[in-house]
Design a protein around this motif. Structure first.
Motif, PDB file in Angstrom:
ATOM      1  N   TYR A  46      13.981   2.378   6.779  1.00 53.53           N
ATOM      2  CA  TYR A  46      12.830   2.135   5.917  1.00 53.53           C
ATOM      3  C   TYR A  46      13.061   2.789   4.563  1.00 53.53           C
ATOM      4  O   TYR A  46      13.907   3.669   4.418  1.00 53.53           O
ATOM      5  CB  TYR A  46      11.558   2.729   6.534  1.00 53.53           C
ATOM      6  CG  TYR A  46      11.092   2.009   7.770  1.00 53.53           C
ATOM      7  CD1 TYR A  46      10.272   0.899   7.670  1.00 53.53           C
ATOM      8  CD2 TYR A  46      11.463   2.440   9.030  1.00 53.53           C
ATOM      9  CE1 TYR A  46       9.840   0.231   8.796  1.00 53.53           C
ATOM     10  CE2 TYR A  46      11.031   1.781  10.161  1.00 53.53           C
ATOM     11  CZ  TYR A  46      10.215   0.676  10.035  1.00 53.53           C
ATOM     12  OH  TYR A  46       9.791   0.008  11.150  1.00 53.53           O
ATOM     13  N   ALA A  47      12.285   2.393   3.586  1.00 57.55           N
ATOM     14  CA  ALA A  47      12.317   3.059   2.292  1.00 57.55           C
ATOM     15  C   ALA A  47      11.815   4.493   2.470  1.00 57.55           C
ATOM     16  O   ALA A  47      11.046   4.770   3.396  1.00 57.55           O
ATOM     17  CB  ALA A  47      11.436   2.302   1.300  1.00 57.55           C
TER      18      ALA A  47
ATOM     19  N   LEU B 247      14.057  -2.098   5.331  1.00 60.25           N
ATOM     20  CA  LEU B 247      14.756  -2.481   4.108  1.00 60.25           C
ATOM     21  C   LEU B 247      15.509  -3.794   4.256  1.00 60.25           C
ATOM     22  O   LEU B 247      15.531  -4.604   3.339  1.00 60.25           O
ATOM     23  CB  LEU B 247      15.720  -1.377   3.682  1.00 60.25           C
ATOM     24  CG  LEU B 247      15.082  -0.123   3.095  1.00 60.25           C
ATOM     25  CD1 LEU B 247      16.151   0.890   2.748  1.00 60.25           C
ATOM     26  CD2 LEU B 247      14.259  -0.455   1.876  1.00 60.25           C
ATOM     27  N   HIS B 248      16.106  -4.036   5.415  1.00 59.75           N
ATOM     28  CA  HIS B 248      16.873  -5.268   5.558  1.00 59.75           C
ATOM     29  C   HIS B 248      15.963  -6.496   5.530  1.00 59.75           C
ATOM     30  O   HIS B 248      16.367  -7.556   5.071  1.00 59.75           O
ATOM     31  CB  HIS B 248      17.736  -5.258   6.823  1.00 59.75           C
ATOM     32  CG  HIS B 248      16.951  -5.238   8.105  1.00 59.75           C
ATOM     33  ND1 HIS B 248      16.466  -4.073   8.643  1.00 59.75           N
ATOM     34  CD2 HIS B 248      16.564  -6.233   8.921  1.00 59.75           C
ATOM     35  CE1 HIS B 248      15.813  -4.364   9.755  1.00 59.75           C
ATOM     36  NE2 HIS B 248      15.852  -5.658   9.957  1.00 59.75           N
TER      37      HIS B 248
ATOM     38  N   GLN C  89      13.088  -6.633   3.732  1.00 58.88           N
ATOM     39  CA  GLN C  89      12.690  -6.762   2.335  1.00 58.88           C
ATOM     40  C   GLN C  89      13.813  -7.393   1.511  1.00 58.88           C
ATOM     41  O   GLN C  89      13.573  -8.237   0.656  1.00 58.88           O
ATOM     42  CB  GLN C  89      12.330  -5.397   1.751  1.00 58.88           C
ATOM     43  CG  GLN C  89      11.051  -4.821   2.298  1.00 58.88           C
ATOM     44  CD  GLN C  89      10.772  -3.430   1.732  1.00 58.88           C
ATOM     45  OE1 GLN C  89      11.591  -2.851   1.042  1.00 58.88           O
ATOM     46  NE2 GLN C  89       9.609  -2.899   2.057  1.00 58.88           N
ATOM     47  N   GLU C  90      15.051  -6.977   1.779  1.00 59.19           N
ATOM     48  CA  GLU C  90      16.177  -7.523   1.031  1.00 59.19           C
ATOM     49  C   GLU C  90      16.360  -9.008   1.321  1.00 59.19           C
ATOM     50  O   GLU C  90      16.649  -9.792   0.420  1.00 59.19           O
ATOM     51  CB  GLU C  90      17.451  -6.753   1.373  1.00 59.19           C
ATOM     52  CG  GLU C  90      17.454  -5.337   0.837  1.00 59.19           C
ATOM     53  CD  GLU C  90      18.626  -4.516   1.350  1.00 59.19           C
ATOM     54  OE1 GLU C  90      19.405  -5.026   2.182  1.00 59.19           O
ATOM     55  OE2 GLU C  90      18.752  -3.359   0.927  1.00 59.19           O
TER      56      GLU C  90
END
Length: 119
Positions: free
Chosen positions: A79-80, A92-93, A95-96
């Motif tokens: 996570y961020a 994060l993966h 969101q990316e």
């Protein structure tokens, strides 16, 4: 090609342990070359033991925690910073991949809008 065990972010996480290691190493070197208390086998041996034992244990702990941090970043969900406990936070993966999908869709949408405007 060999992969690096400790990347830049992992080393940054481990600086918390590297600073005390440097301080302990400084005192070992300082007491070796500048001996303000004189040299007696029992007291000097105890002094060095009280410096070297924590140095070795902290170095081992730093290495093992570095391996654990690097392994968890490769295998686990990332996570961020500060977002792991926030309800509804996305890894994060995810969101990316969403951002990449939006970037792929946007040129097509612009082309359709430009074609509509010219027609």
């Amino acid at each position: 090609m060999a992969t690096k065990t400790f990347d830049k972010e992992t080393i940054l996480d481990l600086t918390v342990n590297m600073v005390p290691l440097a301080i302990i190493l400084f005192f070992v070197v300082a007491f070796t070359f500048v001996n303000p208390f004189g040299f007696e086998s029992l007291t000097s041996g105890l002094q060095y033991a009280l410096l070297i034992a924590p140095f070795v244990l902290l170095a081992a702990l730093t290495y093992l925690s570095g391996k654990a941090i690097a392994g968890s970043e490769k295998e686990g969900t990332v996570y961020a910073p500060g977002q792991a406990t926030v309800p509804g936070a996305k890894p994060l993966h995810e969101q990316e991949s969403e951002e990449a999908a939006e970037l792929e869709e946007s040129p097509d949408d612009d082309a359709v809008e430009a074609a509509d405007e010219t027609a």
